[in-house]
Scaffold this motif. Structure first.
Motif, PDB file in Angstrom:
ATOM      1  N   UNK A 179      58.433  44.275  18.914  1.00  0.00           N
ATOM      2  CA  UNK A 179      58.943  44.667  20.220  1.00  0.00           C
ATOM      3  C   UNK A 179      57.522  44.517  21.118  1.00  0.00           C
ATOM      4  N   UNK A 180      57.820  44.218  22.300  1.00  0.00           N
ATOM      5  CA  UNK A 180      56.626  44.415  23.197  1.00  0.00           C
ATOM      6  C   UNK A 180      56.034  45.814  23.785  1.00  0.00           C
ATOM      7  N   UNK A 181      56.934  46.922  23.249  1.00  0.00           N
ATOM      8  CA  UNK A 181      56.494  48.115  23.571  1.00  0.00           C
ATOM      9  C   UNK A 181      55.261  48.710  22.674  1.00  0.00           C
ATOM     10  N   UNK A 182      54.842  47.893  21.791  1.00  0.00           N
ATOM     11  CA  UNK A 182      53.434  48.337  20.983  1.00  0.00           C
ATOM     12  C   UNK A 182      52.863  46.944  21.189  1.00  0.00           C
ATOM     13  N   UNK A 183      51.361  47.201  21.723  1.00  0.00           N
ATOM     14  CA  UNK A 183      50.336  46.208  22.020  1.00  0.00           C
ATOM     15  C   UNK A 183      49.843  45.988  20.780  1.00  0.00           C
ATOM     16  N   UNK A 184      49.270  46.853  19.987  1.00  0.00           N
ATOM     17  CA  UNK A 184      48.507  46.847  18.874  1.00  0.00           C
ATOM     18  C   UNK A 184      48.761  48.040  17.818  1.00  0.00           C
ATOM     19  N   UNK A 185      48.654  47.460  16.520  1.00  0.00           N
ATOM     20  CA  UNK A 185      48.866  48.473  15.469  1.00  0.00           C
ATOM     21  C   UNK A 185      47.888  48.155  14.211  1.00  0.00           C
ATOM     22  N   UNK A 186      47.114  49.171  14.053  1.00  0.00           N
ATOM     23  CA  UNK A 186      46.095  49.123  12.900  1.00  0.00           C
ATOM     24  C   UNK A 186      46.313  50.124  11.843  1.00  0.00           C
ATOM     25  N   UNK A 187      46.157  49.629  10.639  1.00  0.00           N
ATOM     26  CA  UNK A 187      46.198  50.677   9.679  1.00  0.00           C
ATOM     27  C   UNK A 187      45.362  50.431   8.581  1.00  0.00           C
ATOM     28  N   UNK A 188      44.993  51.671   7.797  1.00  0.00           N
ATOM     29  CA  UNK A 188      44.018  51.581   6.709  1.00  0.00           C
ATOM     30  C   UNK A 188      44.226  52.529   5.645  1.00  0.00           C
ATOM     31  N   UNK A 189      44.099  52.142   4.514  1.00  0.00           N
ATOM     32  CA  UNK A 189      44.614  52.975   3.541  1.00  0.00           C
ATOM     33  C   UNK A 189      43.334  53.938   2.697  1.00  0.00           C
ATOM     34  N   UNK A 190      43.751  54.999   2.452  1.00  0.00           N
ATOM     35  CA  UNK A 190      42.864  55.919   1.434  1.00  0.00           C
ATOM     36  C   UNK A 190      43.656  56.424   0.279  1.00  0.00           C
ATOM     37  N   UNK A 191      42.976  56.017  -0.842  1.00  0.00           N
ATOM     38  CA  UNK A 191      43.429  56.699  -1.935  1.00  0.00           C
ATOM     39  C   UNK A 191      42.672  57.979  -2.822  1.00  0.00           C
ATOM     40  N   UNK A 192      43.163  58.517  -3.595  1.00  0.00           N
ATOM     41  CA  UNK A 192      42.796  59.847  -4.487  1.00  0.00           C
ATOM     42  C   UNK A 192      42.503  60.582  -3.231  1.00  0.00           C
ATOM     43  N   UNK A 193      43.237  60.921  -2.454  1.00  0.00           N
ATOM     44  CA  UNK A 193      42.946  61.997  -1.401  1.00  0.00           C
ATOM     45  C   UNK A 193      43.258  63.320  -2.038  1.00  0.00           C
ATOM     46  N   UNK A 194      42.243  64.224  -1.561  1.00  0.00           N
ATOM     47  CA  UNK A 194      42.278  65.665  -2.076  1.00  0.00           C
ATOM     48  C   UNK A 194      42.418  66.199  -0.821  1.00  0.00           C
ATOM     49  N   UNK A 195      43.786  66.959  -0.556  1.00  0.00           N
ATOM     50  CA  UNK A 195      44.271  67.653   0.520  1.00  0.00           C
ATOM     51  C   UNK A 195      43.804  68.928   0.281  1.00  0.00           C
ATOM     52  N   UNK A 196      43.114  69.801   1.355  1.00  0.00           N
ATOM     53  CA  UNK A 196      42.657  70.931   1.320  1.00  0.00           C
ATOM     54  C   UNK A 196      42.376  71.319   2.718  1.00  0.00           C
ATOM     55  N   UNK A 197      41.608  72.551   2.857  1.00  0.00           N
ATOM     56  CA  UNK A 197      41.110  72.972   4.189  1.00  0.00           C
ATOM     57  C   UNK A 197      39.850  72.260   4.644  1.00  0.00           C
ATOM     58  N   UNK A 198      39.842  71.966   5.760  1.00  0.00           N
ATOM     59  CA  UNK A 198      38.676  71.357   6.658  1.00  0.00           C
ATOM     60  C   UNK A 198      37.242  72.130   6.519  1.00  0.00           C
ATOM     61  N   UNK A 199      36.087  71.613   6.576  1.00  0.00           N
ATOM     62  CA  UNK A 199      34.969  72.558   6.687  1.00  0.00           C
ATOM     63  C   UNK A 199      35.103  73.189   7.844  1.00  0.00           C
ATOM     64  N   UNK A 200      34.240  74.424   7.869  1.00  0.00           N
ATOM     65  CA  UNK A 200      34.307  75.275   9.079  1.00  0.00           C
ATOM     66  C   UNK A 200      34.008  74.455  10.492  1.00  0.00           C
ATOM     67  N   UNK A 201      32.934  73.606  10.487  1.00  0.00           N
ATOM     68  CA  UNK A 201      32.554  73.061  11.686  1.00  0.00           C
ATOM     69  C   UNK A 201      33.709  72.282  12.293  1.00  0.00           C
ATOM     70  N   UNK A 202      34.436  71.662  11.528  1.00  0.00           N
ATOM     71  CA  UNK A 202      35.457  70.972  11.998  1.00  0.00           C
ATOM     72  C   UNK A 202      36.755  71.784  12.584  1.00  0.00           C
ATOM     73  N   UNK A 203      36.942  72.793  11.756  1.00  0.00           N
ATOM     74  CA  UNK A 203      37.994  73.703  12.108  1.00  0.00           C
ATOM     75  C   UNK A 203      37.544  74.159  13.506  1.00  0.00           C
TER      76      UNK A 203
END
Length: 465
Positions: free
Chosen positions: A217-241
Motif C-alpha cells: 500500500x502507498x500508506x507506508x513509504x518505507x519499512x526496515x527490519x533487523x533480527x536479534x537472537x539469543x535475546x535476554x529479556x530483563x530490566x534495563x540498566x539504571x541510566x536508561x530507565x
C-alpha cells in the motif's frame, strides 16, 4: 516535550546557567514552558550499606539497624521499613540532612533507642511513584545497581537527580523537534556549539538474517527490519530507565525500553516483535479487512476497517501500523528472538486510525505530525547498537527493507533580502547563510536576492519561501 538536561548534554556542550539557557532557547524559537530542578530540596542523603537488622526491644513494628557509610563509619538507624535486608544499599539522610518541605534530620530516639538518621523512600527522593518498581514502593528505595556507586556518595549523583528537566512547547509544524537530538540541534545553533550525533556502529555476528518485507500500500513509504537472537529479556540498566522516566516514559524491559529510548532520542518510533510469533519469516504491510478483530497490547479487542493500516506476517495482523502492537507478538520474559521495526507511515492515516479507535500513543503522536523516511533505518541500527551495548542479544548480519517511495529532496529558491526585511532583525547575509547551514540546510548563494536552499530530510515543514 520533556527534555532531561543531562541527556541533552550528550549531544551538545551546555556550559551556561540552566535558566539562561532556557531563556536563550525561547528567544530562538524553541519555547520553554518550565524548568524543574531535580533534587534541589534534598541535601545530605548518602549511600549506605545495611550490616545488621535487629528487632526493637520495645516496639514490634520497629527495627534497629547498623549501617556503614563512608570511611567505615557505622551509624545506628531505627526504621519501620519492611522491604530491607542485610546487604542492601539504601539512601540514608544523616543528621543535618534536609528533605523536601525543609524537613531537617536531627538526632533523636525512637521508643528509647538512638537513631542517627533516616532511610529514604521514593517520595523523599522526589521520584514519582508511577516510575518506581513494586519492591521499592512501600518502603525504602533500594539501590540495585551496586557497580555504579560507592558508600557515602550523594544519592543525587547516584540516581541522576541532580540536574534539570526542561519542558518545551513543540508546535505541530516542527516534528523534527519532538526528539532529544532535534532539541540538541536547535541548542547547538543557539549556543554556537557543535552538534555531536551518536556514532552508530553495529558489530553483528556471522549469521545472516533471512527475512522478507512486502509493502502492499502507498500508506507506508518505507519499512526496515533487523533480527536479534539469543535475546535476554530483563530490566534495563539504571541510566536508561532514569532517562525514560524523566522524559515521561515508564520502563518495561530492556527490549521495549530500547525502542522507547530511540524514539525519544531520534523521534523515530520503533516496534519490537517476538520473532517466534512471526513464523512465516516475512512482514506484509497492508490495509485491514473490514470488520477484522484485533487485540492490541493493552489487551483490548478492537474492530478495524479497511482504511486502517496493519502489519501482518502474511497470515495474521500483528500490529496497528504506527499506533500499537498486537498482544499476539508482544515481548515477554520468554522471548528469545526479536524483529525490530522502523518505518514511515502516512500521517493522515495514522491520525484517522488513532481517532476512530480512541487510541493515542507516543508513537501515533509522532507519526501524526510526520516522520522522515530517512530515520527508519537509522532508528533500527541504533536499537541494534544498544542491544550490543547492553549485552542482551546477538544481532544478525544484514537488514530487510522495502522502500518503494523515496523521500524527495526539497529545493527552494528564496530572496534573503526580503526575508531579512520581514524578520525585522539586523541579520547580515553571511549570518543568514551560516544559521541555515548550521541547521543542516545546504545553501548556494547566488546573489543578495537569491539563495538556492536544499532542505534537510528531517525538516518536513519547509515547503516555500
Amino acid at each position: 516535550m520533556l527534555v532531561p538536561l543531562k541527556w541533552l548534554r550528550d549531544y551538545v556542550d551546555i556550559d551556561i546557567d540552566t535558566q539562561e539557557f532556557a531563556d536563550m532557547m525561547t528567544m530562538t524559537g524553541s519555547k520553554v514552558e518550565k524548568v524543574d530542578f531535580f533534587g534541589k530540596e534534598t541535601n545530605g542523603v548518602e549511600v549506605c550499606k545495611i550490616l545488621e537488622i535487629e528487632q526493637h526491644p520495645d516496639a514490634d513494628r520497629l527495627k534497629v539497624t547498623k549501617v556503614e557509610v563512608a570511611n567505615g563509619e557505622i551509624l545506628q538507624i531505627v526504621t519501620n521499613a519492611t522491604n530491607i535486608k542485610v546487604g542492601d544499599y539504601v539512601p540514608v539522610a544523616r543528621i543535618g540532612a534536609v528533605l523536601p518541605g525543609d524537613f531537617k534530620i536531627k538526632k533523636g530516639k525512637l521508643r528509647g533507642v538512638l537513631s542517627e538518621g533516616m532511610f529514604c523512600g521514593a517520595e523523599e527522593l522526589t521520584i514519582p511513584s508511577a516510575f518506581v518498581e513494586d519492591h521499592k514502593k512501600d518502603g525504602i528505595y533500594i539501590l540495585d545497581h551496586q557497580d555504579s556507586f560507592e558508600l557515602g556518595m550523594d544519592v543525587r549523583d547516584v540516581l541522576g537527580i541532580n540536574d534539570a528537566l526542561i519542558e518545551f512547547e513543540i508546535t505541530s509544524n516542527r516534528p523534527d523537534c519532538r526528539s532529544i537530538i532535534g532539541i540538541a540541534r536547535e541548542a547547538a545553533v543557539t549556543l554556537g556549539k557543535e552538534l555531536k550525533y551518536p556514532e552508530i556502529k553495529v558489530q553483528a555476528c556471522d549469521e545472516e538474517m533471512s527475512f522478507e518485507i512486502d509493502i502492499q500500500t502507498d500508506l507506508c513509504k518505507r519499512y526496515c527490519g533487523r533480527v536479534v537472537k539469543d535475546v535476554k529479556v530483563g530490566p534495563s540498566p539504571y541510566w536508561m530507565q532514569r532517562r525514560l522516566i524523566e522524559a515521561g516514559v515508564r520502563p518495561i524491559n530492556n527490549i521495549v525500553d530500547i525502542t522507547n529510548f530511540v524514539m525519544l532520542e531520534y523521534g523515530q518510533p520503533l516496534h519490537a516483535f517476538d520473532l517466534n510469533q512471526v513464523k512465516t519469516g516475512k512482514i506484509v504491510v497492508k490495509t485491514a479487512e473490514n470488520g477484522e478483530k484485533f487485540t492490541t497490547l493493552d489487551n483490548v479487542e478492537r474492530t478495524l476497517d479497511d482504511k486502517m493500516l496493519v502489519i501482518t506476517d502474511g497470515e495474521k495482523s500483528i500490529a496497528l501500523a504506527g499506533v500499537m502492537g498486537g498482544l499476539n507478538s508482544e515481548i515477554t520474559d520468554e522471548t528469545t528472538a526479536v524483529l525490530f521495526e522502523g518505518a514511515a507511515f502516512n500521517a493522515e492515516n495514522t491520525r484517522r486510525t488513532s481517532k476512530v479507535l480512541g487510541l493515542r500513543t507516543e508513537a501515533s503522536g509522532r507519526y501524526e505530525k510526520g516522520v522522515a523516511t530517512e530515520t527508519s533505518k537509522t532508528g533500527v541500527e541504533r536499537a541494534c547498537q544498544l542491544v550490543e551495548m547492553l549485552g542482551c542479544g546477538r544481532v544478525l548480519k544484514g537488514i530487510a527493507e522495502d522502500y518503494p517511495t523515496k523521500q524527495e529532496k526539497v529545493v527552494l529558491n528564496v530572496n534573503p533580502s526580503r526575508i531579512i526585511k520581514n524578520i525585522g532583525a539586523p541579520i547580515t547575509l553571511d549570518e543568514f547563510v551560516k544559521i541555515l547551514e548550521d541547521l543542516e540546510f545546504k545553501c548556494n548563494l547566488k546573489s543578495a536576492e537569491e539563495i538556492e536552499i536544499e532542505v534537510p530530510d528531517f525538516r518536513l515543514d519547509m515547503e516555500q519561501e
